[in-house]
Design an enzyme around this catalytic site. Sequence first.
Site, PDB file in Angstrom:
ATOM      1  N   SER A 150      48.720  63.590  72.820  1.00  0.00           N
ATOM      2  CA  SER A 150      49.038  63.384  74.239  1.00  0.00           C
ATOM      3  C   SER A 150      50.136  62.346  74.401  1.00  0.00           C
ATOM      4  CB  SER A 150      47.823  62.817  74.977  1.00  0.00           C
ATOM      5  OG  SER A 150      46.668  63.513  74.660  1.00  0.00           O
TER       6      SER A 150
ATOM      7  N   GLN B 109      30.245  59.352  63.919  1.00  0.00           N
ATOM      8  CA  GLN B 109      28.980  59.932  63.443  1.00  0.00           C
ATOM      9  C   GLN B 109      28.632  61.202  64.205  1.00  0.00           C
ATOM     10  OE1 GLN B 109      25.676  57.215  63.136  1.00  0.00           O
ATOM     11  NE2 GLN B 109      24.155  58.849  63.214  1.00  0.00           N
TER      12      GLN B 109
ATOM     13  N   VAL C 132      32.673  45.085  69.492  1.00  0.00           N
ATOM     14  CA  VAL C 132      33.388  44.409  70.580  1.00  0.00           C
ATOM     15  C   VAL C 132      32.765  44.774  71.909  1.00  0.00           C
ATOM     16  CG1 VAL C 132      35.602  44.032  69.499  1.00  0.00           C
ATOM     17  CG2 VAL C 132      35.116  46.237  70.506  1.00  0.00           C
ATOM     18  N   ASP C 133      32.770  43.816  72.811  1.00  0.00           N
ATOM     19  CA  ASP C 133      32.117  44.022  74.097  1.00  0.00           C
ATOM     20  C   ASP C 133      33.098  44.546  75.140  1.00  0.00           C
ATOM     21  OD1 ASP C 133      30.664  41.940  76.661  1.00  0.00           O
ATOM     22  OD2 ASP C 133      30.161  43.987  76.038  1.00  0.00           O
TER      23      ASP C 133
ATOM     24  N   GLU D 119      30.574  63.327  65.747  1.00  0.00           N
ATOM     25  CA  GLU D 119      31.451  64.441  65.380  1.00  0.00           C
ATOM     26  C   GLU D 119      31.108  64.971  63.986  1.00  0.00           C
ATOM     27  OE1 GLU D 119      34.923  62.135  66.018  1.00  0.00           O
ATOM     28  OE2 GLU D 119      35.020  62.603  68.164  1.00  0.00           O
TER      29      GLU D 119
ATOM     30  N   ASP E 112      41.967  63.775  63.363  1.00  0.00           N
ATOM     31  CA  ASP E 112      40.872  63.106  64.064  1.00  0.00           C
ATOM     32  C   ASP E 112      40.201  64.180  64.917  1.00  0.00           C
ATOM     33  OD1 ASP E 112      40.603  60.246  66.367  1.00  0.00           O
ATOM     34  OD2 ASP E 112      39.102  61.441  65.315  1.00  0.00           O
TER      35      ASP E 112
ATOM     36  N   THR F 201      38.780  61.881  60.205  1.00  0.00           N
ATOM     37  CA  THR F 201      38.218  60.626  60.717  1.00  0.00           C
ATOM     38  C   THR F 201      37.222  60.857  61.848  1.00  0.00           C
ATOM     39  OG1 THR F 201      40.074  60.346  62.270  1.00  0.00           O
ATOM     40  CG2 THR F 201      40.298  59.318  60.109  1.00  0.00           C
TER      41      THR F 201
ATOM     42  N   GLY G 149      41.039  54.816  68.601  1.00  0.00           N
ATOM     43  CA  GLY G 149      40.831  55.879  67.605  1.00  0.00           C
ATOM     44  C   GLY G 149      42.148  56.446  67.130  1.00  0.00           C
ATOM     45  N   ASP G 150      43.089  56.626  68.080  1.00  0.00           N
ATOM     46  CA  ASP G 150      44.410  57.156  67.743  1.00  0.00           C
ATOM     47  C   ASP G 150      45.165  56.165  66.865  1.00  0.00           C
ATOM     48  OD1 ASP G 150      44.573  58.246  71.179  1.00  0.00           O
ATOM     49  OD2 ASP G 150      43.785  59.314  69.443  1.00  0.00           O
TER      50      ASP G 150
END
Lengths: 309, 286
Positions: free
Chosen positions: B10, B145, B200-201, B147, B111, B142, B208-209
């Site tokens: 994208s 879990q 991380v909060d 996926e 991915d 990549t 991911g990309d």
Amino acid sequence: MHEMECRVLSIQSHVVRGYVGNKSASFPLQVLGFEVDSINSVQFSNHTGYSHWKGQVLTADELHVLYEGIKLNNVHHYDYVLTGYTRDTSFLEMVVDIVQELKRANPNLVYGVYPSLSPLCYVPENLHPVYKNKVVPVADIITPNQFEAELLTGKNISTEKDAVEVMDLLHKMGPDTVVITSSDLPSRLGDRFLVSLGSQRTLMPDGTKSTQRVRMEIPKVDAVFVGTGDLFAAMLLAWTHHYPNDLKTACEKTFSVMHHVIKRTISYAHELAGPGRKPSPPQLELRMVQSKADIEDPAIVMEATVLTL
Amino acid sequence: MECRVLSIQSHVVRGYVGNKSATFPLQVLGFEVDSINSVQFSNHTGYTHWKGQVLTAEELNVLYEGIKLNNVNHYDYILTGYTRDTSFLETVVDIVQELKRLNPKLVYVCDPVMGDQGSMYVPENILPVYRDQVVAVADILTPNQFEAELLTGRTISTEKDALDLLHQMGPDTVVLTSTDLTSPHGDQFLARIRIEMPKVDAVFVGTGDLFTAMLLAWSHHHPNDLKAACEKTVSVLHHVIKRTITYANEMAGPGKRPNPAQLELRMVQSKKDIEDPDIVVEATIL
């Protein structure tokens, strides 16, 4: 170290392969720390100097839709807008509407225009009045070559004096910063060089206007490059940002970056083509990522002369 | 370095997802990146509003044709991510297969974005295309879990089973990017590693990309050393995310939750970390 916070909206072509339009402008601006929002006016496989090219264009309506998305999220705040090669009058008119709205949102916004008008680039003539009457009046920086400067002002350039008058005419039409990127004027250094000129108008504290004019002798290159005008406009934006009242330095940095990128590109192109062969368009693609260090911190390789008139 | 990546992802006008997230870091690391934008949106879909246009499978084909006609369809890597359209994904597979015929050494980094935490955020009919066509031609995969479970058809209680099954489906390199087992597991044929990563909060988009793009880059530089490749990749993510959180909290103000615009990755500001990441995690070889 304080981070630079500067956001550019760049509305230019995208090519899958190679360096023109947004592909030419984004990486160098990002490498220099600018946030670059980019609207791709077309998506083509490659630039139109190759034997073949295929792809899709964005309509004025689609451009508007994208801008609407940005606006609805209230993130339509830019420090700079940058545009270049466009073929479509209604698209260009939509760009002007967007620029005007962005300028209302941020009166300090600077609009950099590379007025690509060469018929060699398939620019239709009905674009000329749109540039003259709508785009140039809202532009702050403009980077025409001699042909484009003559077209926009209706005045021919045969001498340096003519060029200065043309730049003054362009100032009157809108932009405070004008750089004629190349001309046929004879160079002091002989016929292996071409002449570029720049002019910047600034408002003094006492309300008067002061104009700094510069001239540069640029070594000619024996090849046709695509994407260099886009890179030039982007880098002039960057270096005038860092040197807002010093066109001499901004031009020296910008032209020096161009020199390094082009030199690296020519060497590589000839290596690929082989001895005695003319490099092809794919081989002549700018060596952009390889020039990262030169983009970040260009060694100055040419001096601009300040004109005293 | 002469290495050319074809990235089909994208494009967003503003922010860092898809090609916007992958291209700059790869270019900064010296890769030539050819990018086909599968969509052009104003911004990612986590904002309140988004608008834009999508590329059809036919239009993707047309762009590829242009590259092919010029005889420049030669790539070292292909990179793909989030896709919603089955015919688009099938066209991607065709292109990958053709490019692999031209360059048998081509590495396809995939991915397989389908969902997370038990729910799918793409149409369900994408799964069979990934499972039956895409994964077979992928070299580096990549999945998270969820996926991995979708692709293998099993719940993951032990990493070993999932990784073995995924290897059997195609890719020699598999990195499970996040698991309920609290640590991602990477696996390269005959080598297994584990990395513990601090949570991380915040919800980030585009990470991911970035992860997949950086895994491409660092496994290129460390081709038989998944440990080193993963340590570098995870470290880059750490630095970018840390810088982003700090900035987002600053923008939002004390006690306020940052919004999606404020949470955009601080990509250009992280250039130095991308170029030469300080290693801040250690992978254990299992």
